[in-house]
Design a protein around this motif. Structure first.
Motif, PDB file in Angstrom:
ATOM      1  N   CYS A 216      -8.301  12.882   0.604  1.00  0.00           N
ATOM      2  CA  CYS A 216      -9.308  13.921   0.352  1.00  0.00           C
ATOM      3  C   CYS A 216     -10.716  13.339   0.534  1.00  0.00           C
ATOM      4  O   CYS A 216     -10.991  12.212   0.113  1.00  0.00           O
ATOM      5  CB  CYS A 216      -9.177  14.467  -1.066  1.00  0.00           C
ATOM      6  SG  CYS A 216      -7.682  15.426  -1.330  1.00  0.00           S
TER       7      CYS A 216
ATOM      8  N   ARG B  36       0.816  -1.214   0.000  1.00  0.00           N
ATOM      9  CA  ARG B  36       0.000   0.000   0.000  1.00  0.00           C
ATOM     10  C   ARG B  36       0.851   1.266   0.000  1.00  0.00           C
ATOM     11  O   ARG B  36       0.468   2.280  -0.559  1.00  0.00           O
ATOM     12  CB  ARG B  36      -0.934   0.002   1.207  1.00  0.00           C
ATOM     13  CG  ARG B  36      -2.150  -0.903   1.041  1.00  0.00           C
ATOM     14  CD  ARG B  36      -3.190  -0.554   2.074  1.00  0.00           C
ATOM     15  NE  ARG B  36      -2.758  -0.924   3.426  1.00  0.00           N
ATOM     16  CZ  ARG B  36      -3.035  -2.090   3.997  1.00  0.00           C
ATOM     17  NH1 ARG B  36      -3.743  -2.994   3.350  1.00  0.00           N
ATOM     18  NH2 ARG B  36      -2.610  -2.346   5.218  1.00  0.00           N
TER      19      ARG B  36
ATOM     20  N   GLN C  97       0.593   6.979  -6.681  1.00  0.00           N
ATOM     21  CA  GLN C  97       0.039   7.484  -5.429  1.00  0.00           C
ATOM     22  C   GLN C  97      -1.205   8.318  -5.710  1.00  0.00           C
ATOM     23  O   GLN C  97      -1.325   8.931  -6.773  1.00  0.00           O
ATOM     24  CB  GLN C  97       1.086   8.340  -4.710  1.00  0.00           C
ATOM     25  CG  GLN C  97       2.374   7.593  -4.382  1.00  0.00           C
ATOM     26  CD  GLN C  97       2.160   6.428  -3.430  1.00  0.00           C
ATOM     27  OE1 GLN C  97       1.591   6.607  -2.362  1.00  0.00           O
ATOM     28  NE2 GLN C  97       2.613   5.245  -3.814  1.00  0.00           N
ATOM     29  N   PRO C  98      -2.140   8.393  -4.770  1.00  0.00           N
ATOM     30  CA  PRO C  98      -3.323   9.237  -4.976  1.00  0.00           C
ATOM     31  C   PRO C  98      -2.912  10.688  -5.211  1.00  0.00           C
ATOM     32  O   PRO C  98      -2.036  11.208  -4.525  1.00  0.00           O
ATOM     33  CB  PRO C  98      -4.097   9.092  -3.661  1.00  0.00           C
ATOM     34  CG  PRO C  98      -3.625   7.806  -3.075  1.00  0.00           C
ATOM     35  CD  PRO C  98      -2.195   7.669  -3.483  1.00  0.00           C
ATOM     36  N   THR C  99      -3.533  11.333  -6.193  1.00  0.00           N
ATOM     37  CA  THR C  99      -3.208  12.733  -6.470  1.00  0.00           C
ATOM     38  C   THR C  99      -3.932  13.677  -5.519  1.00  0.00           C
ATOM     39  O   THR C  99      -3.659  14.877  -5.520  1.00  0.00           O
ATOM     40  CB  THR C  99      -3.564  13.100  -7.923  1.00  0.00           C
ATOM     41  OG1 THR C  99      -4.952  12.823  -8.146  1.00  0.00           O
ATOM     42  CG2 THR C  99      -2.723  12.299  -8.903  1.00  0.00           C
ATOM     43  N   CYS C 100      -4.828  13.141  -4.731  1.00  0.00           N
ATOM     44  CA  CYS C 100      -5.476  13.935  -3.680  1.00  0.00           C
ATOM     45  C   CYS C 100      -5.513  13.053  -2.432  1.00  0.00           C
ATOM     46  O   CYS C 100      -6.527  12.424  -2.125  1.00  0.00           O
ATOM     47  CB  CYS C 100      -6.880  14.365  -4.113  1.00  0.00           C
ATOM     48  SG  CYS C 100      -7.575  15.720  -3.140  1.00  0.00           S
ATOM     49  N   ALA C 101      -4.401  12.983  -1.742  1.00  0.00           N
ATOM     50  CA  ALA C 101      -4.241  12.047  -0.631  1.00  0.00           C
ATOM     51  C   ALA C 101      -5.208  12.363   0.510  1.00  0.00           C
ATOM     52  O   ALA C 101      -5.253  13.495   1.002  1.00  0.00           O
ATOM     53  CB  ALA C 101      -2.809  12.086  -0.121  1.00  0.00           C
TER      54      ALA C 101
ATOM     55  N   GLY D  17      -6.814  17.980  -5.611  1.00  0.00           N
ATOM     56  CA  GLY D  17      -5.388  17.654  -5.676  1.00  0.00           C
ATOM     57  C   GLY D  17      -4.677  18.396  -6.777  1.00  0.00           C
ATOM     58  O   GLY D  17      -4.095  19.450  -6.574  1.00  0.00           O
ATOM     59  N   LYS D  18      -4.723  17.863  -7.999  1.00  0.00           N
ATOM     60  CA  LYS D  18      -4.037  18.489  -9.117  1.00  0.00           C
ATOM     61  C   LYS D  18      -4.848  19.605  -9.759  1.00  0.00           C
ATOM     62  O   LYS D  18      -4.353  20.299 -10.648  1.00  0.00           O
ATOM     63  CB  LYS D  18      -3.696  17.440 -10.178  1.00  0.00           C
ATOM     64  CG  LYS D  18      -2.549  16.524  -9.785  1.00  0.00           C
ATOM     65  CD  LYS D  18      -2.113  15.682 -10.972  1.00  0.00           C
ATOM     66  CE  LYS D  18      -0.861  14.881 -10.629  1.00  0.00           C
ATOM     67  NZ  LYS D  18      -0.385  14.075 -11.782  1.00  0.00           N
TER      68      LYS D  18
END
Length: 210
Positions: free
Chosen positions: A40, A27, A34-38, A73-74
């Motif tokens: 969130c 994980r 990796q998640p672009t909005c960790a 995130g982005k």
């Protein structure tokens, strides 16, 4: 026998622990995407709230209203509600274009003629002080026409995608058109707006003027 049972139990515990460690490692492995909005949260907007925006638009003679502006995130995603009344012919310099924000329309009710195209005639910079520029769709231009534009007859249920830099121009609205607006803001030029701000906005008359 007791020793065998104890050994078997210990082995099972070690196996389970090994699996847990392997799963944790999988994980958090930095080489994985990796998640672009960790971490969130998601966002839910009930239909009743959206309908209140339409009612407010009609009652206060508003057109474009921003319901939410969400950080993903982005980019940021703006959710708006737009109500336009009957239009027999386009107003002067009513072609719109946004430099950094793309838009998606989902038509809820009504019908209209919408012209799209990137070659805008008579570009005029939209003032940076306008509320729509500051809060909704960022910097851009107006224009008087779209060269070789494509006209679409849009109606309830239709979806329109308008990339940043593409002109869009309502030339005729039969009676009215209401649509949900999704704004894609990769440069984060518009301010965030959450549920509490939406509730406050709906609780009192909108500030007039752009």
């Amino acid at each position: 026998m007791k020793a065998i049972r104890a050994g078997l139990a210990a082995a099972l515990c070690l196996l389970a622990a090994g699996r847990a460690i392997a799963e944790d490692a999988a994980r958090i492995n930095p080489t994985d995407p990796q998640p672009t909005c960790a971490m969130c949260p998601g966002t839910y907007i009930p239909s009743a709230e959206l309908e209140r925006y339409t009612q407010k638009a009609i009652a206060e003679k508003l057109i474009d209203q921003q319901v939410r502006d969400i950080d993903i995130g982005k980019a940021r995603i703006g959710i708006g509600m737009v109500h336009r009344g009957k239009l027999d012919k386009p107003a002067a310099d009513s072609v719109a274009e946004h430099d950094q924000i793309s838009e998606v329309y989902h038509v809820i009710s009504g019908a209209a003629t919408l012209v799209l195209g990137p070659d805008i005639v008579g570009r005029q910079r939209r003032p940076s002080t306008m509320r729509t520029v500051r809060e909704f769709n960022g910097p851009g231009n107006n224009g008087s026409d779209i060269k070789d534009g494509v006209a679409y007859e849009i109606k309830a249920g239709d979806v329109v995608v308008i990339p940043a830099g593409t002109g869009h121009w309502f030339t005729k609205i039969d009676d009215h058109i209401d649509y949900l607006m999704i704004r894609i803001d990769p440069d984060k030029v518009t301010p965030l707006k959450g549920e509490a701000q939406s509730t406050e906005y709906l609780s009192k008359p909108a500030v007039k003027g752009e």
